[in-house]
Scaffold this active site. Structure first.
Site, PDB file in Angstrom:
ATOM      1  NE  ARG A 166      -3.650  -1.772   3.014  1.00  0.00           N
ATOM      2  CZ  ARG A 166      -3.485  -3.018   3.440  1.00  0.00           C
ATOM      3  NH1 ARG A 166      -2.273  -3.518   3.640  1.00  0.00           N
ATOM      4  NH2 ARG A 166      -4.534  -3.791   3.670  1.00  0.00           N
ATOM      5  CB  ILE A 167       3.460   2.544   2.366  1.00  0.00           C
ATOM      6  CG1 ILE A 167       2.547   2.461   3.596  1.00  0.00           C
ATOM      7  CG2 ILE A 167       4.363   3.771   2.443  1.00  0.00           C
ATOM      8  CD1 ILE A 167       3.262   2.194   4.916  1.00  0.00           C
ATOM      9  NE  ARG A 188       6.915 -10.795   0.387  1.00  0.00           N
ATOM     10  CZ  ARG A 188       6.329 -10.725   1.560  1.00  0.00           C
ATOM     11  NH1 ARG A 188       6.518 -11.676   2.432  1.00  0.00           N
ATOM     12  NH2 ARG A 188       5.540  -9.730   1.877  1.00  0.00           N
ATOM     13  NE  ARG A 250       8.970  -1.752  11.906  1.00  0.00           N
ATOM     14  CZ  ARG A 250       8.056  -0.791  11.801  1.00  0.00           C
ATOM     15  NH1 ARG A 250       8.322   0.337  11.171  1.00  0.00           N
ATOM     16  NH2 ARG A 250       6.859  -0.940  12.348  1.00  0.00           N
ATOM     17  CD  GLU A 279      13.330   3.136  14.939  1.00  0.00           C
ATOM     18  OE1 GLU A 279      12.309   3.306  15.645  1.00  0.00           O
ATOM     19  OE2 GLU A 279      13.289   3.032  13.709  1.00  0.00           O
ATOM     20  CG  HIS A 297       9.760   5.356  13.569  1.00  0.00           C
ATOM     21  ND1 HIS A 297      10.105   4.064  13.876  1.00  0.00           N
ATOM     22  CD2 HIS A 297       8.635   5.266  12.812  1.00  0.00           C
ATOM     23  CE1 HIS A 297       9.224   3.238  13.338  1.00  0.00           C
ATOM     24  NE2 HIS A 297       8.318   3.949  12.681  1.00  0.00           N
TER      25      HIS A 297
HETATM   26  C1  8YV Z   1       4.099   3.452  13.871  1.00  0.00           C
HETATM   27  C2  8YV Z   1       5.187   2.270  11.918  1.00  0.00           C
HETATM   28  O1  8YV Z   1       3.911   4.707  14.395  1.00  0.00           O
HETATM   29  O2  8YV Z   1       2.985   1.394  11.909  1.00  0.00           O
HETATM   30  C3  8YV Z   1       4.162   1.209  11.692  1.00  0.00           C
HETATM   31  O3  8YV Z   1       4.558   0.118  11.233  1.00  0.00           O
HETATM   32  O4  8YV Z   1       6.282   2.133  11.552  1.00  0.00           O
HETATM   33  C4  8YV Z   1       4.957   3.559  12.647  1.00  0.00           C
HETATM   34  O5  8YV Z   1       4.608   4.550  11.759  1.00  0.00           O
HETATM   35  C5  8YV Z   1       4.672   2.544  14.897  1.00  0.00           C
HETATM   36  O6  8YV Z   1       5.065   1.332  14.382  1.00  0.00           O
HETATM   37  C6  8YV Z   1       3.672   2.331  16.011  1.00  0.00           C
HETATM   38  O7  8YV Z   1       3.729   1.053  16.570  1.00  0.00           O
END
Ligand code: 8YV
Length: 331
Positions: A166-167, A188, A250, A279, A297
């Site tokens: 999606r992103i 994939r 990530r 992090e 983040h």
């Molecule tokens: C979140 C993110 O804010 O949703 C995700 O996977 O990376 C972040 O934008 C964070 O993970 C909250 O748990």
């Protein structure tokens, strides 16, 4: 932190491990006996274990490591981990399954915010925005000059997406429509012909071929063992020397030391990072580099996205406690 057990036993008890937007808390308080971590700091392992033994439901975030040793402990009360976030590699799904704990996530709510942040990083890195601001704020700006802080135009350049969920697709739409970039991807599973043609997206069967063809490489794959250090010294060597690496996925996907080396040696031109291997620690070597844009983040950090994430999480909880399958169940 005080782990109060629920006062009204007729309603499920819910621990929210980090402070959430007011509208989300208001909605949850209408249906659950809600406890919110008052410090808004990551919970210790011991507190997490007590929480798993005290509450019917937990709403964890990326800052809660729910590994097998916690989830396979004796005497757990928890029945659902309604994660506040799309990524869930901080939760051991196999352990949750064998402990009979349902896990859900919030995959739709942060797509726009994270795609927007991807565009921000592309522009910041390509136009040396952080570096320019540092020059100015440090009193080092001596005035306009024709060859000062020259960056790279992104119009007509190729944005190579690693992962095409999606992103990635939303970032591709924006990069194409707003910035005039060409789209390429490696993932994939291949997208449908309709999706590819809507974005004129060129599919690459190998990561190396995508890396070699891209002017900007943007990571959108999940974290976890399968993608750990996908970007390392070998794969960085496939990229163009003028290329930019963007990571809003990530930190574990990138070998941070190898990236710092590649940036220092100008093996690639720049990086725009929002996520890190350890992090909130960020490699000192990266922090030294002018060609690294480093954000803390912020991917989903808009009031709209964080509220929508909370509402999607509440939907999952409501389904679960009504005896229905939550819409975003991942285990
Ligand atoms: C979140 C993110 O804010 O949703 C995700 O996977 O990376 C972040 O934008 C964070 O993970 C909250 O748990």
């Amino acid at each position: 932190m005080i782990l109060a057990s629920s006062k009204d036993m007729s309603r499920p008890s819910l621990l929210i491990t980090r402070r959430l937007p007011a509208a989300v808390l208001e909605r949850l308080r209408a249906s659950y006996e809600v406890t919110v971590n008052p410090d808004d700091r990551p919970l210790s392992r011991d507190t997490l274990l007590s929480a798993l033994r005290t509450y019917d439901a937990l709403s964890p975030t990326i800052t809660d490591k729910l590994d097998a040793s916690l989830l396979l402990s004796e005497g757990l009360k928890v029945r659902i981990l309604a994660n506040f976030g799309a990524g869930f590699e901080h939760i051991d799904l196999a352990a949750a399954k064998s402990a009979n704990v349902v896990v859900t996530n919030t995959p739709d709510a942060l797509t726009d915010a994270t795609a927007e942040l991807t565009i921000l990083l592309i522009l910041m890195a390509s136009r040396r925005a952080g570096e320019g601001e540092r020059v100015l704020r440090n009193g080092k700006w001596t005035g306009w000059a024709p060859t000062q802080l020259l960056g790279m135009d992104v119009k007509g350049k190729t944005l190579g997406l690693v992962g095409f969920g999606r992103i990635a697709k939303e970032a591709a739409r924006r990069a194409r429509a707003a910035l005039g970039m060409r789209i390429a991807y490696h993932s994939r599973s291949r997208a449908s012909t309709e999706e590819e043609s809507a974005l004129e997206a060129e599919h690459h069967t190998t990561l190396d071929s995508l890396l070699a063809a891209s002017d900007v490489v943007s990571l959108h794959c999940p974290g976890g063992a399968a993608t750990r250090h996908l970007i390392n010294s070998q794969t960085l060597a496939q990229m163009k020397s003028t290329a930019i690496l963007i990571n809003t996925a990530r930190g574990s996907v990138v070998d941070e030391d190898a990236l710092a080396m590649a940036l220092a040696q100008r093996q690639i031109a720049a990086a725009g990072l929002d996520v890190y291997e350890r992090e909130p620690a960020v490699s000192a070597a990266l922090q030294e580099l002018e060609n690294a844009v480093l954000l803390p983040h912020l991917g989903s950090a808009t009031l709209e996205a964080r509220t929508a994430m909370g509402m999607q999480m509440a939907d999952n909880l409501d389904h679960f406690f009504a005896g229905r399958t939550p819409p975003n169940r991942v285990a």
